[in-house]
Design a protein around this motif. Structure first.
Motif, PDB file in Angstrom:
ATOM      1  N   GLY A  58     102.015  83.010 -16.927  1.00  0.00           N
ATOM      2  CA  GLY A  58     101.863  83.515 -15.566  1.00  0.00           C
ATOM      3  C   GLY A  58     101.081  84.808 -15.526  1.00  0.00           C
ATOM      4  N   TRP A  59     101.355  85.692 -16.487  1.00  0.00           N
ATOM      5  CA  TRP A  59     100.633  86.963 -16.544  1.00  0.00           C
ATOM      6  C   TRP A  59      99.185  86.772 -16.981  1.00  0.00           C
ATOM      7  CZ3 TRP A  59     100.610  91.917 -15.218  1.00  0.00           C
ATOM      8  CH2 TRP A  59      99.792  92.795 -15.916  1.00  0.00           C
ATOM      9  N   VAL A  60      98.985  86.009 -18.058  1.00  0.00           N
ATOM     10  CA  VAL A  60      97.655  85.870 -18.644  1.00  0.00           C
ATOM     11  C   VAL A  60      96.701  85.098 -17.744  1.00  0.00           C
ATOM     12  CG1 VAL A  60      96.361  84.830 -20.559  1.00  0.00           C
ATOM     13  CG2 VAL A  60      98.480  86.090 -21.014  1.00  0.00           C
ATOM     14  N   ASN A  77      87.349  90.187 -16.201  1.00  0.00           N
ATOM     15  CA  ASN A  77      88.553  90.046 -17.001  1.00  0.00           C
ATOM     16  C   ASN A  77      89.093  88.628 -16.835  1.00  0.00           C
ATOM     17  OD1 ASN A  77      88.255  92.774 -17.555  1.00  0.00           O
ATOM     18  ND2 ASN A  77      89.648  93.402 -15.930  1.00  0.00           N
ATOM     19  N   ASN A  78      88.736  87.765 -17.760  1.00  0.00           N
ATOM     20  CA  ASN A  78      89.207  86.386 -17.768  1.00  0.00           C
ATOM     21  C   ASN A  78      90.349  86.237 -18.766  1.00  0.00           C
ATOM     22  OD1 ASN A  78      87.385  85.481 -15.840  1.00  0.00           O
ATOM     23  ND2 ASN A  78      85.855  84.885 -17.351  1.00  0.00           N
ATOM     24  N   PRO A  79      91.134  85.159 -18.685  1.00  0.00           N
ATOM     25  CA  PRO A  79      92.177  84.952 -19.684  1.00  0.00           C
ATOM     26  C   PRO A  79      91.601  84.941 -21.101  1.00  0.00           C
ATOM     27  CG  PRO A  79      92.495  83.460 -17.852  1.00  0.00           C
ATOM     28  CD  PRO A  79      91.165  84.117 -17.641  1.00  0.00           C
ATOM     29  N   TRP A 111      87.082  84.145 -13.491  1.00  0.00           N
ATOM     30  CA  TRP A 111      88.262  83.297 -13.301  1.00  0.00           C
ATOM     31  C   TRP A 111      89.024  83.704 -12.045  1.00  0.00           C
ATOM     32  CZ3 TRP A 111      90.681  79.575 -16.682  1.00  0.00           C
ATOM     33  CH2 TRP A 111      91.992  79.249 -16.346  1.00  0.00           C
ATOM     34  N   ALA A 112      89.073  85.003 -11.764  1.00  0.00           N
ATOM     35  CA  ALA A 112      89.905  85.515 -10.670  1.00  0.00           C
ATOM     36  C   ALA A 112      89.320  85.244  -9.298  1.00  0.00           C
ATOM     37  CB  ALA A 112      90.122  87.025 -10.835  1.00  0.00           C
ATOM     38  N   ILE A 113      88.035  84.885  -9.210  1.00  0.00           N
ATOM     39  CA  ILE A 113      87.384  84.757  -7.906  1.00  0.00           C
ATOM     40  C   ILE A 113      86.968  83.317  -7.673  1.00  0.00           C
ATOM     41  CG2 ILE A 113      85.704  85.754  -6.337  1.00  0.00           C
ATOM     42  CD1 ILE A 113      87.567  87.781  -7.468  1.00  0.00           C
TER      43      ILE A 113
END
Length: 204
Positions: A58-60, A77-79, A111-113
């Motif tokens: 969940g965090w990563v 910042n991707n996993p 990854w976040a977007i």
């Protein structure tokens, strides 16, 4: 390294609220159940390791990923991986599935977007830099759920304003820099430790 210096000048961090919520739920459930099993009197190594792996995932995969706009450039910042693309190397941005940053012959997907990231008014690079230099303690207002397209617009605006700052010879920006890629050892450890324990417990 340049990226370490640039990180102290981070101006805005973009993340999806929905992903953060999912990640927090996974962390609470995973770590919570692992702790409950540990103190419940009959701990199971397999169950504890599996739940710890869920919490770490969940965090990563949902909470940690982010796109950071800084004076130096874009910090993706991707996993498990971190990529720093200086503004001098940013050629274009795309919005196919995720926000994609094109540099040279390569591209880096954030990854976040995947969707829903908004650029609030007054969050341009120049306004954020001037506020920081003026000693403002308050951060820009949080985004209210936007799209990957408006995130791309934010990057484009920041890049254009960086160009203006370079032309103005502002000392806090640089017209040079190389793309940096590195493993995120914190992410790796958070996944590797419970995974290793789970494998050992299953084999044993």
């Amino acid at each position: 390294m340049a990226s370490n210096t640039a990180s102290t000048h981070a101006l805005r961090t973009l993340r999806q609220r929905g992903s953060i919520v999912l990640g927090v739920v996974a962390m609470v459930c995973g770590y919570g159940l692992a702790l409950w099993s540990l103190v419940g009197g009959e701990p199971s190594a397999v169950f504890i390791a599996a739940m710890a792996l869920v919490g770490s995932g969940g965090w990563v995969f949902f909470v940690r990923p982010a796109l950071v706009i800084s004076l130096h450039g874009l910090h993706v910042n991707n996993p498990l991986r971190r990529t720093v693309v200086p503004w001098a190397q940013v050629a274009d941005v795309g919005t196919r599935w995720n926000l994609e940053i094109y540099h040279g012959e390569r591209r880096t997907a954030a990854w976040a977007i995947a969707s829903h990231v908004e650029r609030p008014r007054g969050s341009g690079l120049l306004s954020m830099v001037n506020s920081r230099l003026a000693g403002a303690d308050t951060a820009p207002p949080p985004s209210k759920g936007v799209t990957v397209h408006t995130a791309a617009q934010s990057v484009e605006v920041a890049r254009q304003e960086w160009t203006e700052m370079v032309l103005d010879r502002r000392p806090e920006v640089s017209a040079e820099g190389e793309v940096e890629r590195s493993w995120d050892w914190v992410d790796l450890a958070l996944l590797a430790v419970p995974l290793a324990v789970l494998v050992v417990a299953l084999v044993a």
